[in-house]
Design an enzyme around this catalytic site. Structure first.
Site, PDB file in Angstrom:
ATOM      1  N   HIS A 222     -24.045   0.375 -10.951  1.00 26.68           N
ATOM      2  CA  HIS A 222     -24.727   0.485  -9.654  1.00 26.68           C
ATOM      3  C   HIS A 222     -23.780  -0.070  -8.597  1.00 26.68           C
ATOM      4  CE1 HIS A 222     -29.050   1.068  -8.067  1.00 26.68           C
ATOM      5  NE2 HIS A 222     -28.685   2.123  -8.752  1.00 26.68           N
TER       6      HIS A 222
ATOM      7  N   HIS B 297     -22.514  11.478 -10.106  1.00 20.34           N
ATOM      8  CA  HIS B 297     -23.229  10.408 -10.803  1.00 20.34           C
ATOM      9  C   HIS B 297     -24.146  10.962 -11.887  1.00 20.34           C
ATOM     10  CE1 HIS B 297     -24.844   6.345 -11.172  1.00 20.34           C
ATOM     11  NE2 HIS B 297     -26.057   6.854 -11.193  1.00 20.34           N
TER      12      HIS B 297
END
Length: 761
Positions: free
Chosen positions: A114, A63
């Site tokens: 997200h 990420h």
């Protein structure tokens, strides 16, 4: 270990690491691979301390580091950094891209994901996704002025969709509404592969004057490092960074670190406080604390600066005093920022924070050299070169290859499927396509968002794109659209990604705005699957080539990998946000038919292109085969030029792009939004193709008969084909010689599916 397992000894110092080189460390539990752990030891010349291991684990996560994608993403940097309005003021590598829009104004915009946190805890996962992207915009020196979101869920009738969707929508709306930011657009889509893998892609945009631009770096020996905003808690420890770096197993996430908890009212104070700090001219460098928290803020600021940094972790304000240093470094607690401030300005900095009731603490300073040193209880627990943490992590050239099964998929064309061209058959197809979840009315979602707060929203859902006025005197404005066609991308990632970009580009263009730049949020399955990596690599190539042709640079974005459950990845989903500029928002073109008697024209060429379409999926039980429609980038540019001129000359009553559902859906939505009907004659010999083909570079317009000749001449000037279809009428949707349906009957088919599925009809 004071009641629960810890990442290591209570205080694992650098000196202790030298003395105990063979201590076993739980690196695998933190997502660090064997070879990565060996690389960390080689970099340090010793084993890492527990705190250093925590930092490397989150900063080297997929990420944060893009370790599997950066070899492909570098191709975006090869594009020209000039937009049609001038060079980018900030681009890839900054917290958000910044585009000059004229009159001394710039806008900064960016999209991020997200996804995994929103599956684990839908409300907080989505809410903190909005909060995080807003802080990225704020950190560039801009006032956030709007948000958008692109959402993907499993089937509408799935139990888990009923759990995830309402929570996500409530989180997006709750956080954005509390911030006082209008939600001006986006999309909601459904497919089996998003079950247990929802996508929550959030975009924010902010406005600033050129001279107000701020960048993230720590320079000036002796300058103070200040942490301000909310206190640090145990929520979100390793949250987005670790959740987004591993696939879910069949029963849920393999790892469940706690999802961040948002406080939008604290963020609102933080926004106003930060803007006043900018106005006071007392910030030398600034960084949002999102994924990886303090680990990210300290290492990235120091890495991008001209010195090192020393931090005393003891003074970090905590909501939970039992947190160990590793946890403080990994916590992704929200509503926090980190600033670099000259010593002479610290007092004024604190005064402004106190005015806004924002907690601020000096936690360190910029030092000579190139080391990031962090102390805890008087002992050094981190001593690293910050570049090795933030920017020089592992780079994987993952193997990739085209899937062997794709040939059979491409050969199984939707164009070869049976079609019913009888009057009853066409009417039933029309009603079913309108009721498909990916086409059906999304008012149940958008009514939970405040679209008009702040008073400068010009267009919002359900118009083609959102539009915001930037200057109330000159009416300078910007338009934004977010789009992704995952069905096309599954069939051909190169062409599908280009079609996603083309659709977003077209949505902006039909409002009269000039498309100038893009951001992206690239959502794919596991990078350890060579077939997934091929989809990703091909998508990036497609976007690079299309951006070069369209003249729209990539300003930044986000990659989200490991979106899969077991061996089943999501459909590849390259979400593209396109920014457009319009010199006078009063000339904008709405999507709703306005006046009975107006002529309806079709722009562009329609071919027999049904593969990947809504018609294919809805009428043939989820079928997905064939090849996507041809990409027509020259035609997209020509269409954009036509609309830019037509808007300035105020020729059009309405315009609507053609995309999902083809001409049928564009006509119906324009009628529903204007509460009028139409009578049109379908072009060509095959009504199914005319209604449901999803050929690119097309739009419908309505306009006064007095303006048709001028508009047709404008289209001819730019080589855009025009077909006169019919006219706007009162309350019937009539396809002359084929079938007709009452406006209310068709609208009910379009509005009812989502409320009915969620039990809130």
């Amino acid at each position: 270990m004071r009641g629960r397992d810890r990442l290591g000894p209570v205080v694992d110092t650098v000196s202790n690491a030298f003395r105990t080189p063979d201590v076993e460390q739980p690196y695998a539990a933190l997502g660090v691979k064997d070879d990565e752990y060996a690389q960390i030891r080689e970099i340090l010349g010793r084993r890492p301390t527990s705190a250093e291991l925590a930092m490397y684990s989150v900063m080297w996560s997929e990420h944060c580091s893009y370790k599997s994608s950066k070899v492909h993403l570098r191709k975006f940097g090869e594009l020209s950094q000039d937009t049609p309005r001038g060079p980018l003021l900030a681009g890839i590598g900054e917290q958000a891209g910044v585009v000059d829009i004229g009159q001394g104004y710039a806008v900064t915009f960016k999209a991020e994901s997200h996804n995994h946190p929103s599956y684990v805890e839908p409300y907080q996962g989505a809410a903190t996704g909005v909060g995080g992207i807003v802080r990225d915009i704020l950190a560039m020196g801009a006032r956030p002025i709007a948000v958008m979101d692109s959402l993907r869920f499993g089937p509408l009738d799935a139990d888990d969709t009923h759990r995830v969707l309402p929570g996500v929508v409530s989180g997006v709306g709750g956080y954005g509404n509390c911030l006082g930011l209008p939600n001006i657009g986006g999309e909601v889509q459904f497919h089996d592969t998003y079950l247990d893998n929802p996508l929550v892609n959030a975009l924010s945009i902010g406005v600033l004057r050129h001279e107000d631009l701020h960048l993230a770096f720590a320079s000036g020996v002796g300058n103070q490092v200040i942490l301000f905003g909310a206190a640090t808690g145990g929520d979100g420890i390793g949250g987005a960074s670790i959740l987004a770096s591993e696939s879910f197993d069949e029963d849920g996430p393999a790892k469940r670190p706690s999802v961040q908890v948002g406080d939008p009212f604290m963020e609102k104070l933080l926004i106003e406080c930060t803007l006043e700090l900018f106005a006071a001219g007392i910030i030398s460098g600034i960084q949002d604390l999102g994924a990886a928290g303090i680990s990210c803020g300290t290492s990235e600021l120091a890495s991008a600066g001209d010195g090192g940094m020393h931090v005393d972790l003891d003074v970090v304000p905590l909501r939970d005093p039992s947190l160990q240093p590793e946890e403080i470094l990994m916590s992704e607690s929200q509503e926090r920022m980190m600033a670099v401030v000259e010593p002479a300005n610290v007092e004024r900095f604190m005064e402004i924070c106190a005015k806004w009731d924002v907690q601020a603490t000096v936690i360190g300073e910029v030092i000579e050299g190139d080391r990031l040193i962090i102390d805890w209880h008087g002992e050094t627990i981190v001593d690293v070169d910050p570049k090795t943490v933030a920017h020089e992590g592992p780079v994987y050239e993952r193997p990739y290859h085209r899937p062997g099964w794709l040939d059979a998929v491409n050969a199984n064309r939707a164009e070869d499927l049976p079609r019913d061209n009888s009057a009853d058959g066409l009417k039933q197809s029309f009603v079913r396509v309108l009721g498909n979840g990916n086409v059906a009315d999304k008012t149940w979602v958008t009514q939970q968002y405040d679209r008009y707060v702040r008073g400068n929203t010009i267009l919002s859902q359900p118009d083609n794109s959102g539009m915001i006025r930037i200057d109330e005197e000159t009416n300078l404005g910007v338009a934004l659209s977010m789009d992704a066609n995952s069905r096309f991308t599954f069939l051909n990632p190169y062409l599908g990604a280009q079609q996603s970009l083309a659709e977003a580009y077209r949505n902006v263009a039909v409002t009269g705005a000039e498309p100038v730049a893009i951001t992206d949020c690239l959502n794919y399955g596991s990078p350890e699957d060579p077939e997934v990596m091929w989809q990703f690599a091909e998508s990036v190539l497609g976007l690079v080539d299309a951006c070069r042709e369209l003249g729209t640079p990539v300003t930044g974005g986000n990659v989200s990998l490991y979106n899969q459950t077991g061996a089943t990845p999501i459909l590849p989903t390259p979400t593209i946000g396109v920014l457009g500029v319009i010199d006078d928002v009063t000339t904008r073109i709405k999507s709703a038919f306005q006046h009975p008697g107006d002529a309806i024209l079709l722009l562009g060429e329609t071919d027999e292109e049904l593969s990947g379409s809504i018609w294919e999926a809805e009428l043939h039980d989820g079928h997905l085969g064939g090849m996507p429609p041809k990409v027509r980038l020259d035609a997209e540019k020509a269409l954009a030029r036509v609309f830019a001129t037509a808007a300035k000359e105020r020729l059009l009553s309405s315009a609507h792009d053609l995309s999902e559902g083809g001409l049928a859906v564009a006509l119906a939505e324009s009628a529903f939004r204007g509460d009028v009907g139409f009578a049109v004659t379908l072009p060509g010999d095959d009504p199914t193709v005319a209604l449901f083909s999803e050929s690119a570079a097309r739009a419908i317009v309505s306009l006064s008969g007095a303006d048709v000749a001028r508009f047709e001449a404008l289209c001819a000037e730019h080589g855009v084909p025009v077909t006169r279809l019919g006219e706007v009428t009162d309350d019937q949707l009539e396809f002359v010689g084929r079938f007709s349906i009452a406006l209310d009957e068709a609208r009910d088919a379009w509005t009812s599916p989502i409320p009915a599925a969620l039990g809130r009809a």
